[in-house]
Structures are given as structure tokens and as C-alpha cells.
Design an enzyme around this catalytic site. Structure first.
Site, PDB file in Angstrom:
ATOM      1  N   ILE A  91     -10.149   6.096  -0.698  1.00 45.26           N
ATOM      2  CA  ILE A  91      -9.489   5.719   0.559  1.00 45.26           C
ATOM      3  C   ILE A  91      -8.663   6.910   1.059  1.00 45.26           C
ATOM      4  O   ILE A  91      -8.663   7.220   2.244  1.00 45.26           O
ATOM      5  CB  ILE A  91      -8.587   4.479   0.350  1.00 45.26           C
ATOM      6  N   ASN A 126       3.931   6.572  -6.492  1.00 47.60           N
ATOM      7  CA  ASN A 126       2.518   6.812  -6.816  1.00 47.60           C
ATOM      8  C   ASN A 126       2.339   8.312  -7.014  1.00 47.60           C
ATOM      9  O   ASN A 126       1.981   9.032  -6.090  1.00 47.60           O
ATOM     10  CB  ASN A 126       1.648   6.275  -5.682  1.00 47.60           C
ATOM     11  N   THR A 170      -8.427  -4.913  -7.735  1.00 45.57           N
ATOM     12  CA  THR A 170      -9.803  -5.125  -7.285  1.00 45.57           C
ATOM     13  C   THR A 170     -10.230  -6.591  -7.314  1.00 45.57           C
ATOM     14  O   THR A 170     -10.990  -7.041  -6.446  1.00 45.57           O
ATOM     15  CB  THR A 170     -10.753  -4.273  -8.166  1.00 45.57           C
ATOM     16  N   THR A 191      -6.289   4.580 -10.653  1.00 46.87           N
ATOM     17  CA  THR A 191      -7.743   4.566 -10.889  1.00 46.87           C
ATOM     18  C   THR A 191      -8.201   5.781 -11.700  1.00 46.87           C
ATOM     19  O   THR A 191      -7.517   6.805 -11.759  1.00 46.87           O
ATOM     20  CB  THR A 191      -8.492   4.555  -9.547  1.00 46.87           C
ATOM     21  N   LYS A 239       4.166   5.274 -11.256  1.00 46.81           N
ATOM     22  CA  LYS A 239       2.773   4.892 -11.533  1.00 46.81           C
ATOM     23  C   LYS A 239       1.990   6.087 -12.073  1.00 46.81           C
ATOM     24  O   LYS A 239       1.853   7.113 -11.399  1.00 46.81           O
ATOM     25  CB  LYS A 239       2.127   4.346 -10.259  1.00 46.81           C
ATOM     26  N   CYS A 241      -2.160   9.368  -7.521  1.00 47.68           N
ATOM     27  CA  CYS A 241      -3.359   9.133  -6.737  1.00 47.68           C
ATOM     28  C   CYS A 241      -4.322  10.310  -6.872  1.00 47.68           C
ATOM     29  O   CYS A 241      -3.970  11.447  -6.562  1.00 47.68           O
ATOM     30  CB  CYS A 241      -2.999   8.923  -5.274  1.00 47.68           C
ATOM     31  N   LYS A 274       0.870  -1.181   0.000  1.00 54.03           N
ATOM     32  CA  LYS A 274       0.000   0.000   0.000  1.00 54.03           C
ATOM     33  C   LYS A 274       0.909   1.233   0.000  1.00 54.03           C
ATOM     34  O   LYS A 274       2.002   1.194   0.578  1.00 54.03           O
ATOM     35  CB  LYS A 274      -0.869  -0.050   1.271  1.00 54.03           C
TER      36      LYS A 274
HETATM   37  C1  LIG Z   1      -9.275  -0.009  -2.302  1.00 53.28           C
HETATM   38  C2  LIG Z   1      -8.169   0.443  -3.196  1.00 53.28           C
HETATM   39  C3  LIG Z   1      -7.039   1.058  -2.647  1.00 53.28           C
HETATM   40  C4  LIG Z   1      -5.999   1.501  -3.474  1.00 53.28           C
HETATM   41  N1  LIG Z   1      -4.900   2.069  -2.917  1.00 53.28           N
HETATM   42  C5  LIG Z   1      -3.859   2.442  -3.712  1.00 53.28           C
HETATM   43  C6  LIG Z   1      -2.672   2.957  -3.146  1.00 53.28           C
HETATM   44  O1  LIG Z   1      -2.501   3.070  -1.936  1.00 53.28           O
HETATM   45  N2  LIG Z   1      -1.684   3.330  -4.009  1.00 53.28           N
HETATM   46  C7  LIG Z   1      -1.791   3.199  -5.372  1.00 53.28           C
HETATM   47  O2  LIG Z   1      -0.848   3.527  -6.101  1.00 53.28           O
HETATM   48  N3  LIG Z   1      -2.909   2.669  -5.926  1.00 53.28           N
HETATM   49  C8  LIG Z   1      -3.941   2.297  -5.132  1.00 53.28           C
HETATM   50  N4  LIG Z   1      -5.057   1.753  -5.693  1.00 53.28           N
HETATM   51  C9  LIG Z   1      -5.131   1.592  -7.151  1.00 53.28           C
HETATM   52  C10 LIG Z   1      -4.714   0.188  -7.572  1.00 53.28           C
HETATM   53  O3  LIG Z   1      -3.388  -0.081  -7.218  1.00 53.28           O
HETATM   54  C11 LIG Z   1      -4.876   0.009  -9.099  1.00 53.28           C
HETATM   55  O4  LIG Z   1      -4.043   0.938  -9.763  1.00 53.28           O
HETATM   56  C12 LIG Z   1      -6.299   0.224  -9.571  1.00 53.28           C
HETATM   57  O5  LIG Z   1      -7.230  -0.263  -8.626  1.00 53.28           O
HETATM   58  C13 LIG Z   1      -6.560  -0.439 -10.931  1.00 53.28           C
HETATM   59  O6  LIG Z   1      -6.384  -1.831 -10.850  1.00 53.28           O
HETATM   60  P1  LIG Z   1      -7.600  -2.879 -10.602  1.00 53.28           P
HETATM   61  O7  LIG Z   1      -8.669  -2.526 -11.592  1.00 53.28           O
HETATM   62  O8  LIG Z   1      -6.977  -4.212 -10.842  1.00 53.28           O
HETATM   63  O9  LIG Z   1      -8.032  -2.673  -9.207  1.00 53.28           O
HETATM   64  C14 LIG Z   1      -6.101   1.318  -4.878  1.00 53.28           C
HETATM   65  C15 LIG Z   1      -7.229   0.694  -5.420  1.00 53.28           C
HETATM   66  C16 LIG Z   1      -8.255   0.256  -4.611  1.00 53.28           C
HETATM   67  C17 LIG Z   1      -9.450  -0.405  -5.237  1.00 53.28           C
END
Ligand SMILES: Cc1cc2nc3c(=O)[nH]c(=O)nc-3n(C[C@H](O)[C@H](O)[C@H](O)COP(=O)(O)O)c2cc1C
Length: 312
Positions: free
Chosen positions: A69, A124, A263, A190, A162, A127, A43
Site C-alpha cells: 500500500i 510504525n 487481514t 508484515t 511496532k 513499514c 491507519k
Molecule cells: C492492507 C494492509 C495495510 C496495512 N497498513 C498498515 C499501516 O498503515 N501501518 C502499519 O503499521 N501496519 C499496516 N499493516 C500491517 C498490519 O497492521 C499487521 O501488522 C499485519 O498485516 C499482520 O497482521 P495480520 O496478519 O493480522 O494482517 C497493513 C496490513 C495490510 C494487510
């Protein structure tokens, strides 16, 4: 036997499958063999203690989810003292995701991670939850270049950057990160999104807007992976809506050297294992001796992209 190893900017991984930041932690160890992962990705951690965004922080969509979050973090000292020893038990390389509100703070966090047991840093810079309007460094090539240059100067560890899908020109941002010294690009975080509960008339997230992830984002991020692979020479790690080996293959054909699963692990805690096992089975079935043979192997010769036409 398929050779599943891939090299990401000087770091060799036993296979190209790893978790996405924020969707993985100590809790999944009962379901997934961490030693089998291509890498472990933490994370995002920040310098100081952060409490994160108001609740509700997640909301479900028909084929994905929204989250705001907001990077709650116990801070870097806690990470080094408490979390790092946990991850050191495992043989897979540990990638530590970091974030900060300024270039200087970013570089300072990176410097402090020069610790045994850390294989790479994932910056990151994308975000969407923590900056005004969801704006982040990775929205523009200029601010990407500034922060990546500072990070490059601050650490000798492999530096993964990222990106955000919320920028209008992901190719320019990818090139800026590469030119500033990134070793790899993670495509992507995201997508800024919003939903409203029509019974209460309220936004479903406490933060009003949040990041969309899961199956629905896959075609958008596959397209960005393809664009980044055309724009930059450094390896790309695809991330967005990967729930199966078929999804991972699609990303690799578009130009990704590795993939992250996010996810899907909430829905299916063993998703990471399924993707790893299925990817090898796909290579065997299709006669690929090395998983790296898939990278950029999309059959698009003679085809051309007219983005104006695509947009219409
Ligand atoms: C609940 C949640 C928490 C996330 N926390 C972070 C984070 O702390 N740092 C980060 O770079 N991306 C974070 N992401 C983004 C994911 O790493 C990823 O880039 C994004 O969800 C797309 O991938 P997925 O469709 O497989 O989830 C988070 C995503 C979710 C759903």
C-alpha cells in the site's frame, strides 16, 4: 464472569482485542461495535499528504496476502480535523499509528498528536514498503534506539513501538526499544515478500515486493512474540495471522498481553467480535478468572531452545 481487562503501559483496556493498523477505519463501524473494542488503532498517518505505491497494491495468497500500500496518507492536519472527531464518538481508547522518514519528522508528528481523544501513539518504525530495499528503523537496534528516544522526548502519551519481522535479531531490537522508553511493543508488521504471475511473467505487486500478512505468518510471529517476551519486560501486543480466539490465545500464551487482528477482517468483517467473544469463552471453559492469567502461560518449563538446532 471473566475479567477481560488488561493494562498496556499505563493504559487500561476493557479487553485485549483491537484492530491492526491499516485494516481498520471508519468503514467497519457498521459491522463491529467500536465501543466493544479493547482499542481502536488508526491507519498509519504521516505529516504530509502521501499518495502511496503503484497499483496493484494487494495480491492474494492461498493463506494470506501481500500488500504494498505504501502508506497513503491525507496528512496529520486532515487527521486532526476530520478523522479524530469521528473516533471521539466512541468510548474505546484511540491509538494513533504514525510514521515518518526521519527521526526529526517522527518526533514532530508525535508532538502534534498531543490532542484530547488520543490515548496512545503506535510508532510504525517497521513499514517495509517506504524505504529503499524495504529497510526500516526497526531493522537495527541502533536506529530503533535513536527514533524511540526522540519519540519519548516528544510525547507524554503511552508509546507503543511496532517492530518488523524482517530484522535478523528481533530480541535486540525489542530491548533497544524498551531501553529507549517504549511503553509496549507491537510484534509485528508484515514480512517482506514477493510473488510472480507466471502467465504474465510480472510481479503481482506494482511495487514488486510487499508485506505478507494473514494466516501463513502466524507461527513466525508467535515465535517472535515469544522471543520478545523473553527479551523485554514491557507488554507485547501480538499481531500476525490472528483470525480466531484460538489464535489470540496462542499469542497470549507466548507472552502477548493483547492482540491485533488485521487481514482476517478483510475476509470476515466480524473477526474482531469473534475473537473477543471467543477469548472470553476460552477463559471460562479453562477456568481462568482473568484473561491476564494467559499472558506467558505457555508450559515450557524444563524445555530449552537451541537456535542452532532449530535452524538445521
Ligand atoms: C492492507 C494492509 C495495510 C496495512 N497498513 C498498515 C499501516 O498503515 N501501518 C502499519 O503499521 N501496519 C499496516 N499493516 C500491517 C498490519 O497492521 C499487521 O501488522 C499485519 O498485516 C499482520 O497482521 P495480520 O496478519 O493480522 O494482517 C497493513 C496490513 C495490510 C494487510
Amino acid at each position: 464472569m471473566v475479567d477481560m481487562s488488561v493494562t498496556i503501559g499505563g493504559l487500561t483496556l476493557a479487553n485485549p482485542v483491537m484492530p491492526a493498523s491499516g485494516t481498520f477505519g471508519e468503514g467497519l463501524a457498521g459491522v463491529v461495535d467500536y465501543n466493544s473494542l479493547g482499542a481502536m488503532v488508526t491507519k498509519t498517518i504521516t505529516a504530509e499528504l502521501r499518495s502511496g505505491n503503484p497499483v496493484p497494491r494487494v495480491s492474494e495468497l492461498s493463506n494470506g496476502m501481500l500488500n504494498s500500500i505504501g502508506i497513503p496518507s491525507k496528512g496529520i492536519d486532515h487527521f486532526i480535523a476530520e478523522a479524530l472527531p469521528f473516533y471521539r464518538q466512541y468510548g474505546s481508547p484511540l491509538v494513533v499509528s504514525i510514521s515518518a522518514p526521519t527521526v526529526e519528522d517522527f518526533a514532530s508528528v508525535a508532538k502534534q498528536l498531543n490532542q484530547p481523544g488520543i490515548a496512545a501513539i503506535e510508532a510504525n518504525i517497521s513499514c517495509p514498503n517506504i524505504e529503499e530495499d524495504g529497510r526500516a528503523f526497526a531493522m537495527t537496534a541502533d536506529s530503533t534506539a535513536r527514533v524511540v528516544e526522540a519519540l519519548r522526548a516528544a510525547t507524554a502519551l503511552p508509546l507503543w513501538v511496532k517492530l518488523t519481522p524482517n530484522t535478523g535479531d528481533v530480541s535486540a531490537v525489542a530491548r533497544a526499544a524498551e531501553n529507549a522508553g517504549a511503553d509496549a511493543l507491537v510484534v509485528a508488521n508484515t514480512i517482506l515478500a514477493m510473488s510472480i504471475d507466471i502467465e504474465t511473467l510480472r510481479p503481482t505487486l506494482g511495487n514488486i515486493m510487499g508485506g505478507m500478512s494473514g494466516q501463513a505468518v502466524k507461527p513466525i510471529i508467535v515465535r517472535m512474540t515469544y522471543q520478545c517476551a523473553q527479551a523485554a519486560r514491557i507488554p507485547i501486543i501480538g499481531c500476525g495471522g490472528i483470525a480466531s480466539a484460538d489464535d489470540a490465545v496462542e499469542y497470549m500464551l507466548a507472552g502477548a498481553s493483547a492482540v491485533q487482528v488485521g487481514t482476517a477482517s478483510f475476509v470476515k468483517p466480524h473477526a474482531l467480535t469473534d475473537v473477543m467473544v471467543g477469548l472470553e469463552a476460552y477463559c471460562r471453559r479453562k477456568g481462568f478468572d482473568r484473561v491476564t492469567d494467559l499472558i506467558g502461560a505457555i508450559s515450557d518449563g524444563q524445555m530449552r531452545v537451541d537456535e542452532m538446532d532449530v535452524a538445521l
